[in-house]
Design a protein around this motif. Sequence first.
Motif, PDB file in Angstrom:
ATOM      1  N   ARG A   5       0.831  -1.209   0.000  1.00 30.72           N
ATOM      2  CA  ARG A   5       0.000   0.000   0.000  1.00 30.72           C
ATOM      3  C   ARG A   5       0.865   1.257   0.000  1.00 30.72           C
ATOM      4  NH1 ARG A   5      -2.012   3.867  -0.885  1.00 30.72           N
ATOM      5  NH2 ARG A   5      -3.939   4.806  -0.149  1.00 30.72           N
ATOM      6  N   HIS A   6       1.934   1.268   0.773  1.00 29.81           N
ATOM      7  CA  HIS A   6       2.834   2.430   0.779  1.00 29.81           C
ATOM      8  C   HIS A   6       3.569   2.559  -0.555  1.00 29.81           C
ATOM      9  CE1 HIS A   6       2.253   3.824   4.835  1.00 29.81           C
ATOM     10  NE2 HIS A   6       2.296   2.565   5.252  1.00 29.81           N
ATOM     11  N   LEU A   7       3.904   1.444  -1.164  1.00 31.89           N
ATOM     12  CA  LEU A   7       4.622   1.490  -2.439  1.00 31.89           C
ATOM     13  C   LEU A   7       3.718   1.865  -3.614  1.00 31.89           C
ATOM     14  CD1 LEU A   7       7.055  -1.522  -2.002  1.00 31.89           C
ATOM     15  CD2 LEU A   7       7.588   0.925  -1.877  1.00 31.89           C
ATOM     16  N   GLY A  33      14.131   3.559   5.117  1.00 33.92           N
ATOM     17  CA  GLY A  33      13.803   4.442   6.235  1.00 33.92           C
ATOM     18  C   GLY A  33      12.423   5.068   6.110  1.00 33.92           C
ATOM     19  N   GLU A  34      12.032   5.399   4.886  1.00 34.41           N
ATOM     20  CA  GLU A  34      10.697   5.970   4.671  1.00 34.41           C
ATOM     21  C   GLU A  34       9.613   4.954   5.031  1.00 34.41           C
ATOM     22  OE1 GLU A  34      11.044   8.964   0.930  1.00 34.41           O
ATOM     23  OE2 GLU A  34      11.544   6.859   0.501  1.00 34.41           O
ATOM     24  N   LEU A  35       9.813   3.720   4.583  1.00 38.50           N
ATOM     25  CA  LEU A  35       8.849   2.674   4.916  1.00 38.50           C
ATOM     26  C   LEU A  35       8.812   2.438   6.420  1.00 38.50           C
ATOM     27  CD1 LEU A  35       9.563   0.118   2.047  1.00 38.50           C
ATOM     28  CD2 LEU A  35       7.464   1.440   2.389  1.00 38.50           C
ATOM     29  N   ASN A  36       9.968   2.423   7.030  1.00 34.48           N
ATOM     30  CA  ASN A  36      10.055   2.178   8.468  1.00 34.48           C
ATOM     31  C   ASN A  36       9.343   3.284   9.258  1.00 34.48           C
ATOM     32  OD1 ASN A  36      10.917   0.456  10.539  1.00 34.48           O
ATOM     33  ND2 ASN A  36      12.700   1.731  10.945  1.00 34.48           N
ATOM     34  N   ARG A  37       9.506   4.528   8.833  1.00 34.57           N
ATOM     35  CA  ARG A  37       8.822   5.638   9.508  1.00 34.57           C
ATOM     36  C   ARG A  37       7.312   5.612   9.250  1.00 34.57           C
ATOM     37  NH1 ARG A  37      13.507   8.023   7.948  1.00 34.57           N
ATOM     38  NH2 ARG A  37      12.644   8.888   6.025  1.00 34.57           N
ATOM     39  N   ALA A  38       6.915   5.177   8.069  1.00 34.95           N
ATOM     40  CA  ALA A  38       5.496   5.134   7.714  1.00 34.95           C
ATOM     41  C   ALA A  38       4.745   4.055   8.485  1.00 34.95           C
ATOM     42  CB  ALA A  38       5.341   4.899   6.210  1.00 34.95           C
ATOM     43  N   MET A  39       5.486   3.052   8.977  1.00 31.81           N
ATOM     44  CA  MET A  39       4.874   1.947   9.713  1.00 31.81           C
ATOM     45  C   MET A  39       5.628   1.752  11.024  1.00 31.81           C
ATOM     46  SD  MET A  39       4.078  -0.732   6.637  1.00 31.81           S
ATOM     47  CE  MET A  39       5.769  -0.838   6.129  1.00 31.81           C
ATOM     48  N   PRO A  40       5.418   2.630  11.992  1.00 29.15           N
ATOM     49  CA  PRO A  40       6.214   2.577  13.216  1.00 29.15           C
ATOM     50  C   PRO A  40       6.011   1.316  14.058  1.00 29.15           C
ATOM     51  CG  PRO A  40       4.470   4.221  13.396  1.00 29.15           C
ATOM     52  CD  PRO A  40       4.471   3.736  11.985  1.00 29.15           C
ATOM     53  N   ALA A  41       4.932   0.578  13.829  1.00 24.15           N
ATOM     54  CA  ALA A  41       4.683  -0.621  14.636  1.00 24.15           C
ATOM     55  C   ALA A  41       5.499  -1.831  14.168  1.00 24.15           C
ATOM     56  CB  ALA A  41       3.199  -0.973  14.614  1.00 24.15           C
ATOM     57  N   THR A  44       9.001  -3.759  13.249  1.00 23.59           N
ATOM     58  CA  THR A  44      10.424  -3.655  13.579  1.00 23.59           C
ATOM     59  C   THR A  44      11.234  -3.620  12.286  1.00 23.59           C
ATOM     60  OG1 THR A  44      10.777  -6.042  13.647  1.00 23.59           O
ATOM     61  CG2 THR A  44      10.078  -4.966  15.709  1.00 23.59           C
ATOM     62  N   PRO A  45      12.410  -3.011  12.303  1.00 18.73           N
ATOM     63  CA  PRO A  45      13.258  -3.007  11.110  1.00 18.73           C
ATOM     64  C   PRO A  45      13.568  -4.429  10.619  1.00 18.73           C
ATOM     65  CG  PRO A  45      14.074  -1.405  12.668  1.00 18.73           C
ATOM     66  CD  PRO A  45      12.980  -2.178  13.366  1.00 18.73           C
ATOM     67  N   ARG A  46      13.763  -5.342  11.555  1.00 22.69           N
ATOM     68  CA  ARG A  46      14.059  -6.733  11.176  1.00 22.69           C
ATOM     69  C   ARG A  46      12.884  -7.356  10.414  1.00 22.69           C
ATOM     70  NH1 ARG A  46      13.988 -11.937  14.548  1.00 22.69           N
ATOM     71  NH2 ARG A  46      15.372 -13.291  13.372  1.00 22.69           N
ATOM     72  N   MET A  47      11.663  -7.146  10.907  1.00 27.10           N
ATOM     73  CA  MET A  47      10.485  -7.701  10.239  1.00 27.10           C
ATOM     74  C   MET A  47      10.246  -7.016   8.909  1.00 27.10           C
ATOM     75  SD  MET A  47       8.083  -9.864   9.998  1.00 27.10           S
ATOM     76  CE  MET A  47       8.032 -10.660  11.582  1.00 27.10           C
ATOM     77  N   LEU A  48      10.478  -5.713   8.829  1.00 29.27           N
ATOM     78  CA  LEU A  48      10.328  -4.998   7.563  1.00 29.27           C
ATOM     79  C   LEU A  48      11.294  -5.562   6.540  1.00 29.27           C
ATOM     80  CD1 LEU A  48       9.110  -2.792   5.818  1.00 29.27           C
ATOM     81  CD2 LEU A  48      10.713  -1.165   6.875  1.00 29.27           C
ATOM     82  N   THR A  49      12.534  -5.778   6.933  1.00 27.37           N
ATOM     83  CA  THR A  49      13.520  -6.367   6.024  1.00 27.37           C
ATOM     84  C   THR A  49      13.066  -7.737   5.542  1.00 27.37           C
ATOM     85  OG1 THR A  49      15.340  -5.186   7.072  1.00 27.37           O
ATOM     86  CG2 THR A  49      15.908  -7.184   5.859  1.00 27.37           C
ATOM     87  N   ARG A  50      12.602  -8.539   6.461  1.00 19.97           N
ATOM     88  CA  ARG A  50      12.147  -9.902   6.109  1.00 19.97           C
ATOM     89  C   ARG A  50      10.980  -9.862   5.126  1.00 19.97           C
ATOM     90  NH1 ARG A  50       9.745 -14.190  10.477  1.00 19.97           N
ATOM     91  NH2 ARG A  50       9.035 -15.702   8.950  1.00 19.97           N
ATOM     92  N   GLN A  51       9.980  -9.014   5.413  1.00 18.37           N
ATOM     93  CA  GLN A  51       8.822  -8.926   4.534  1.00 18.37           C
ATOM     94  C   GLN A  51       9.203  -8.388   3.158  1.00 18.37           C
ATOM     95  OE1 GLN A  51       5.165  -9.682   6.098  1.00 18.37           O
ATOM     96  NE2 GLN A  51       6.947 -10.964   6.461  1.00 18.37           N
ATOM     97  N   LEU A  52      10.089  -7.394   3.116  1.00 19.89           N
ATOM     98  CA  LEU A  52      10.543  -6.857   1.826  1.00 19.89           C
ATOM     99  C   LEU A  52      11.288  -7.927   1.024  1.00 19.89           C
ATOM    100  CD1 LEU A  52      11.669  -3.315   2.936  1.00 19.89           C
ATOM    101  CD2 LEU A  52       9.929  -3.816   1.197  1.00 19.89           C
ATOM    102  N   ARG A  53      12.119  -8.717   1.680  1.00 18.80           N
ATOM    103  CA  ARG A  53      12.839  -9.790   0.986  1.00 18.80           C
ATOM    104  C   ARG A  53      11.885 -10.818   0.413  1.00 18.80           C
ATOM    105  NH1 ARG A  53      17.867 -10.521   5.194  1.00 18.80           N
ATOM    106  NH2 ARG A  53      19.021  -8.707   4.466  1.00 18.80           N
ATOM    107  N   GLU A  54      10.836 -11.161   1.179  1.00 17.08           N
ATOM    108  CA  GLU A  54       9.852 -12.124   0.679  1.00 17.08           C
ATOM    109  C   GLU A  54       9.075 -11.550  -0.502  1.00 17.08           C
ATOM    110  OE1 GLU A  54       7.395 -13.593   3.871  1.00 17.08           O
ATOM    111  OE2 GLU A  54       9.131 -14.363   4.981  1.00 17.08           O
ATOM    112  N   LEU A  55       8.689 -10.286  -0.405  1.00 20.83           N
ATOM    113  CA  LEU A  55       7.983  -9.649  -1.519  1.00 20.83           C
ATOM    114  C   LEU A  55       8.871  -9.571  -2.759  1.00 20.83           C
ATOM    115  CD1 LEU A  55       6.211  -6.816   0.481  1.00 20.83           C
ATOM    116  CD2 LEU A  55       5.068  -8.670  -0.765  1.00 20.83           C
TER     117      LEU A  55
END
Length: 120
Positions: A31-33, A41-49, A51-62
């Motif tokens: 949705r953000h993309l 960093g923009e994605l991380n700030r847009a979704m403060p809930a 964690t950076p680790r989970m964001l990295t994992r989800q981005l890698r899977e996508l």
Amino acid sequence: MGDRVGDMEDYCMVEAAMEVVGGKWKLAILRHLFDGTCRFGELNRAMPAITPRMLTRQLRELEADGLVRRVVYPEVPPKVEYSLTYLGESLRPIALRLEEWGHWYRERRGLGGEPVTPRS
């Protein structure tokens, strides 16, 4: 993940779709993309809930599923940008419709609407 989806029977296509976009954060990231290319960093700030680790994992899977493109620029510090691929963009109408439904559902639940009960 794509291999498992390819091996599923035709009657499991909802399951196949959920294998790719299921999870708490993937549709939110997409949705953000939809608004355009973002840096980590923009994605991380847009979704403060998240964690950076989970964001990295989800981005890698996508990315592995072909929905997100990751571009790394040879700079110091490294610059990494994420954007949607054609496949990722194809989810726009579905994700936006789910977002609309989420608003509708929240309004109904918040206005004393009928409680959602499981089927017997």
